[in-house]
Design a protein around this motif. Structure first.
Motif, PDB file in Angstrom:
ATOM      1  N   TYR A 501       0.806  -1.222   0.000  1.00  0.00           N
ATOM      2  CA  TYR A 501       0.000   0.000   0.000  1.00  0.00           C
ATOM      3  C   TYR A 501       0.845   1.281   0.000  1.00  0.00           C
ATOM      4  N   SER A 506      -3.221   4.065  -3.351  1.00  0.00           N
ATOM      5  CA  SER A 506      -4.647   4.284  -3.623  1.00  0.00           C
ATOM      6  C   SER A 506      -5.251   2.923  -3.918  1.00  0.00           C
ATOM      7  N   THR A 507      -6.542   2.800  -3.657  1.00  0.00           N
ATOM      8  CA  THR A 507      -7.180   1.496  -3.869  1.00  0.00           C
ATOM      9  C   THR A 507      -7.147   1.093  -5.341  1.00  0.00           C
ATOM     10  N   ARG A 508      -7.267   2.061  -6.232  1.00  0.00           N
ATOM     11  CA  ARG A 508      -7.263   1.737  -7.665  1.00  0.00           C
ATOM     12  C   ARG A 508      -5.875   1.305  -8.132  1.00  0.00           C
ATOM     13  N   HIS A 518     -11.074  -2.706  -7.290  1.00  0.00           N
ATOM     14  CA  HIS A 518     -10.682  -1.763  -6.241  1.00  0.00           C
ATOM     15  C   HIS A 518     -11.620  -1.845  -5.044  1.00  0.00           C
ATOM     16  N   ASN A 519     -12.844  -2.333  -5.258  1.00  0.00           N
ATOM     17  CA  ASN A 519     -13.762  -2.535  -4.132  1.00  0.00           C
ATOM     18  C   ASN A 519     -13.236  -3.586  -3.165  1.00  0.00           C
ATOM     19  N   ALA A 522     -10.321  -2.057  -1.232  1.00  0.00           N
ATOM     20  CA  ALA A 522     -10.811  -1.134  -0.204  1.00  0.00           C
ATOM     21  C   ALA A 522     -11.371  -1.899   0.992  1.00  0.00           C
ATOM     22  N   LYS A 526      -9.666  -1.907   4.854  1.00  0.00           N
ATOM     23  CA  LYS A 526     -10.439  -1.553   6.043  1.00  0.00           C
ATOM     24  C   LYS A 526     -10.507  -2.720   7.011  1.00  0.00           C
TER      25      LYS A 526
END
Length: 532
Positions: A501, A506-508, A518-519, A522, A526
């Protein structure tokens, strides 16, 4: 004799011209008619042009006539053939039955040992599959053995009135495809100048590499994990006379036996369920004229060792499921971090194969034996990391450098590289001091389970999870402290995301790097408390 007759656009004038020729029993080989012009090819050596001209004077509407060198169709055919002959790839035009209608000069060179006329023969004489598999109504491509040589065939149908009347086949050599593939594997040519180091052992290694590059013999590279074996192999290739050809690499430890066999040797059409139409070329074919790097060759099964040994004897092989011999010219460079003589004693590696591969040998020193090069390597990796994470290049203190030089580096250059990437990515100031280094080294040592942080393919490419499209080997999870599969997987995910990371913040970006949505990234970030 070929003549052109210019006339008025009058109905029936062409028939009157041909009637004159018929009355005089002149042997007409061909005629072509366009508005205002009639072209005639006459085969009669005794006939004179003045006789023809005088005979045509009786026809109303004739303007003039004169001799020409070629009929319009012959001229078009010559221009088309010239165009085809300038194309470097072999081109074959066949009809719906598979008969060869036309070929270009590149095809003639490919069939130079065929003494009889090519046009009119069935293409089945030269290919390893039924011609029906090539007759298609759509533009397609497939692997094709043509005259015992592997090619990629690009097939374009010839369609008339909705029916396929034949196809035009363009052949591309596997060597040219391999060159394109090697460019995709590495965007830059890595030569001897990419080997960073000034210590005595590295200078000697560079000299040996340049000397061996001139010899077209197999080279065996031995060195610990992370010492740069592939970089040396690429430098060998780039310094050789084959540097314009393909350099392809495969890690023999990353694939099971049957997949590694098909990757190396390819497979024939219909070799197994799910096989590609027309078969698939292997790396030996794609590297024809160039170099194939077999990393971790000690991981090969005994069966594949025997098959590789046979190939090295005369550079011929058969595709999996195939029945035709394929001949290529490939330089083999192999490497391993294992002790092959010990494996030979244990009957895990063939002694005869070892001597085939180990004609020339290079030994790569571990980083702990070239500590004087650590400042050079450190500066290079810091600059590269800062550029990739879009930061200003930080300075490193002398105390931090001393700490790096005193470390044992079990992961060698790869470990040093990854450590510095992590330090630069997490650093918010303009200076890297010894506390930053200590913190990251301690983190690497205390992480359980641990993973190999993301290495570079070479000194200039971006961080990647693999080096040749293969899965990156991950250190085995220690059995201590592992409660069950689910907890071990969660710990692995957390370690992986914590490592990557900072490099892909970034998630993308991180999702693109790991090839997932990317979902999902993410959600996992979390879940493991890396982001809120």
């Amino acid at each position: 004799m070929r003549i052109i007759i210019e006339s008025n656009d009058r109905i029936g004038i062409s028939q009157e011209i041909l009637h004159i020729f018929s009355q005089r029993a002149w042997n007409i080989r061909s005629t072509e008619v366009t508005i205002g012009f009639t072209y005639v090819h006459i085969e009669d050596e005794s006939l004179k042009f003045d006789d023809i001209k005088q005979s045509l004077q009786a026809i109303e509407g004739i303007i003039r006539c004169h001799e020409i060198d070629l009929m319009p169709s012959e001229s078009r055919e010559n221009h088309l053939q010239t165009l085809l002959d300038r194309i470097p790839n072999p081109i074959i035009d066949i009809d719906e039955s598979g008969s060869i209608l036309a070929i270009n000069n590149a095809t003639k060179r490919l069939l130079a040992d065929v003494t009889d006329k090519i046009e009119g023969q069935s293409i089945n004489r030269f290919i390893d599959q039924d011609v029906k598999t090539l007759l298609t109504d759509k533009v397609t491509s497939c692997s094709l053995l043509f005259h015992h040589q592997a090619h990629l065939a690009e097939i374009h149908p010839v369609v008339a009135n909705g029916l396929t009347k034949g196809v035009v086949i363009t052949l591309r050599s596997m060597g040219s495809l391999g060159r394109e593939l090697s460019i995709l594997q590495s965007k830059k040519n890595q030569g001897i100048d990419n080997i960073i180091g000034q210590c005595e052992k590295i200078q000697l290694l560079k000299q040996q590499t340049l000397r061996f590059a001139e010899l077209d013999l197999p080279v065996f590279i031995n060195g610990e994990t992370g010492t740069g074996k592939e970089l040396i192999a690429r430098a060998l290739h780039q310094s050789s006379q084959h540097n314009k050809a393909a350099f392809l690499a495969i890690n023999c430890a990353t694939l099971p036996e049957h997949l590694l066999e098909s990757e190396l040797f390819g497979y024939a059409a219909g070799a197994f369920t799910g096989a590609q139409k027309g078969g698939k070329p292997g790396l030996f074919e794609l590297a024809d004229g160039g170099t194939l790097f077999l990393d971790e060759v000690a991981e090969m099964s005994v069966y594949l060792q025997a098959k590789l040994l046979r190939f090295l004897q005369d550079f011929t092989f058969r595709r999996v499921g195939g029945n035709r011999e394929v001949t290529v010219k490939v330089r083999i460079i192999s490497a391993t971090h294992q002790d092959l003589p010990s494996l030979i004693e244990q009957k895990r590696f063939r002694e005869d194969l070892y001597y085939r591969l180990n004609v020339l040998s290079l030994a790569l020193p571990p980083l702990r034996e070239r500590q004087d090069d650590i400042p050079l390597l450190t500066q290079h990796f810091i600059q590269t990391a800062a550029y990739q994470v879009n930061q200003k290049t930080p300075l490193i203190t002398e105390a931090a450098l001393n700490l790096l030089q005193d470390h044992r580096w079990p992961g060698n250059i790869r470990q040093l590289q990854n450590t510095l990437f992590r330090v630069v990515a997490l650093n918010t100031g303009e200076v890297i001091n010894d506390s930053h280094i200590k913190q990251n080294l301690q983190r690497s040592q205390e992480s359980t389970p641990t993973v190999n942080t993301v290495p570079l393919i070479n000194q200039e490419e971006t961080p990647a999870l693999n080096s040749s499209g293969e899965a990156q080997k991950i250190r085995e999870t220690s059995s201590e402290g592992v409660q069950d599969w689910q907890s071990a997987q969660a710990t692995f995910e957390k370690e992986l995301l914590q490592t990557l990371y900072p490099l892909f913040p970034s998630t993308r970006k991180l999702a693109h790097r790991l090839n997932v949505s990317h979902n999902k990234i993410a959600m996992k970030l979390k879940e493991h408390g890396i982001i809120k």
